[in-house]
Design a protein around this motif. Sequence first.
Motif, PDB file in Angstrom:
ATOM      1  N   ILE A   4       0.700  -1.226   0.017  1.00  0.00           N
ATOM      2  CA  ILE A   4       0.007   0.169   0.131  1.00  0.00           C
ATOM      3  C   ILE A   4       0.732   1.269   0.031  1.00  0.00           C
ATOM      4  O   ILE A   4       1.657   1.527   0.974  1.00  0.00           O
ATOM      5  CB  ILE A   4      -1.062   0.182   1.206  1.00  0.00           C
ATOM      6  N   LYS A   5       0.520   1.938  -1.174  1.00  0.00           N
ATOM      7  CA  LYS A   5       1.344   3.283  -1.100  1.00  0.00           C
ATOM      8  C   LYS A   5       0.542   4.272  -0.393  1.00  0.00           C
ATOM      9  O   LYS A   5      -0.548   4.559  -0.788  1.00  0.00           O
ATOM     10  CB  LYS A   5       1.660   3.821  -2.502  1.00  0.00           C
ATOM     11  N   THR A   6       1.027   5.400   0.505  1.00  0.00           N
ATOM     12  CA  THR A   6       0.317   6.155   1.295  1.00  0.00           C
ATOM     13  C   THR A   6      -0.084   7.260   0.194  1.00  0.00           C
ATOM     14  O   THR A   6       0.630   7.497  -0.391  1.00  0.00           O
ATOM     15  CB  THR A   6       1.119   6.658   2.464  1.00  0.00           C
ATOM     16  N   LEU A   7      -1.164   7.732   0.562  1.00  0.00           N
ATOM     17  CA  LEU A   7      -1.719   8.840  -0.019  1.00  0.00           C
ATOM     18  C   LEU A   7      -0.773   9.991   0.150  1.00  0.00           C
ATOM     19  O   LEU A   7      -0.397  10.170   1.186  1.00  0.00           O
ATOM     20  CB  LEU A   7      -3.041   9.395   0.174  1.00  0.00           C
ATOM     21  N   THR A   8      -0.632  11.007  -0.965  1.00  0.00           N
ATOM     22  CA  THR A   8       0.275  12.091  -0.513  1.00  0.00           C
ATOM     23  C   THR A   8      -0.409  13.431  -0.752  1.00  0.00           C
ATOM     24  O   THR A   8      -1.757  13.457  -0.851  1.00  0.00           O
ATOM     25  CB  THR A   8       1.167  12.251  -2.143  1.00  0.00           C
ATOM     26  N   GLN A   9       0.062  14.399  -0.332  1.00  0.00           N
ATOM     27  CA  GLN A   9      -0.550  15.618  -0.038  1.00  0.00           C
ATOM     28  C   GLN A   9      -1.095  15.886  -1.630  1.00  0.00           C
ATOM     29  O   GLN A   9      -2.183  16.535  -1.547  1.00  0.00           O
ATOM     30  CB  GLN A   9       0.469  16.643   0.382  1.00  0.00           C
ATOM     31  N   ASP A  13      -4.755  17.141  -2.175  1.00  0.00           N
ATOM     32  CA  ASP A  13      -4.988  18.270  -2.954  1.00  0.00           C
ATOM     33  C   ASP A  13      -6.050  18.193  -4.273  1.00  0.00           C
ATOM     34  O   ASP A  13      -6.964  19.127  -4.343  1.00  0.00           O
ATOM     35  CB  ASP A  13      -3.529  18.911  -3.379  1.00  0.00           C
ATOM     36  N   PHE A  14      -5.670  16.960  -4.782  1.00  0.00           N
ATOM     37  CA  PHE A  14      -6.812  16.518  -6.091  1.00  0.00           C
ATOM     38  C   PHE A  14      -8.134  16.533  -5.772  1.00  0.00           C
ATOM     39  O   PHE A  14      -8.870  17.119  -6.163  1.00  0.00           O
ATOM     40  CB  PHE A  14      -5.882  15.540  -6.810  1.00  0.00           C
ATOM     41  N   LEU A  15      -8.342  15.750  -4.533  1.00  0.00           N
ATOM     42  CA  LEU A  15      -9.554  15.805  -4.087  1.00  0.00           C
ATOM     43  C   LEU A  15     -10.378  17.084  -3.843  1.00  0.00           C
ATOM     44  O   LEU A  15     -11.491  17.595  -4.191  1.00  0.00           O
ATOM     45  CB  LEU A  15      -9.764  15.020  -2.991  1.00  0.00           C
TER      46      LEU A  15
END
Length: 112
Positions: A4-9, A13-15
């Motif tokens: 699992i890759k952690t969500l990035t800023q 920001d995209f959301l």
Amino acid sequence: MADIKTLTQKDYDFLIELETLLYERKEEMPKGSYTTSMYKKGLDKIAQKVGEEAVETVIASKNEKNKETINEAADLIFHLMLLLAEKEIPLHKVIKKLRKRHNKGNHKHIGE
């Protein structure tokens, strides 16, 4: 456990950008926009689309390859955000509810 890759800023920001765009489209109703066409169809059609995308996500998840599941999940998230914008429910209120449930140890959001 999956890698699992952690969500990035940048992901967060995209959301925020997407939610902002959905509210802008609701106000401006630009011609030729898919979002505008959905807003014009109204809440019932938007809710129906969320249901369709949810079913398609479930069906895709039964396949071995994850590509289709990812595509359908993206459609589901988009249409859910569209539904929330139509009802003027900010995404942060949904996230706040998830956090509140989690912080209480009341994990209804998991497997509910």
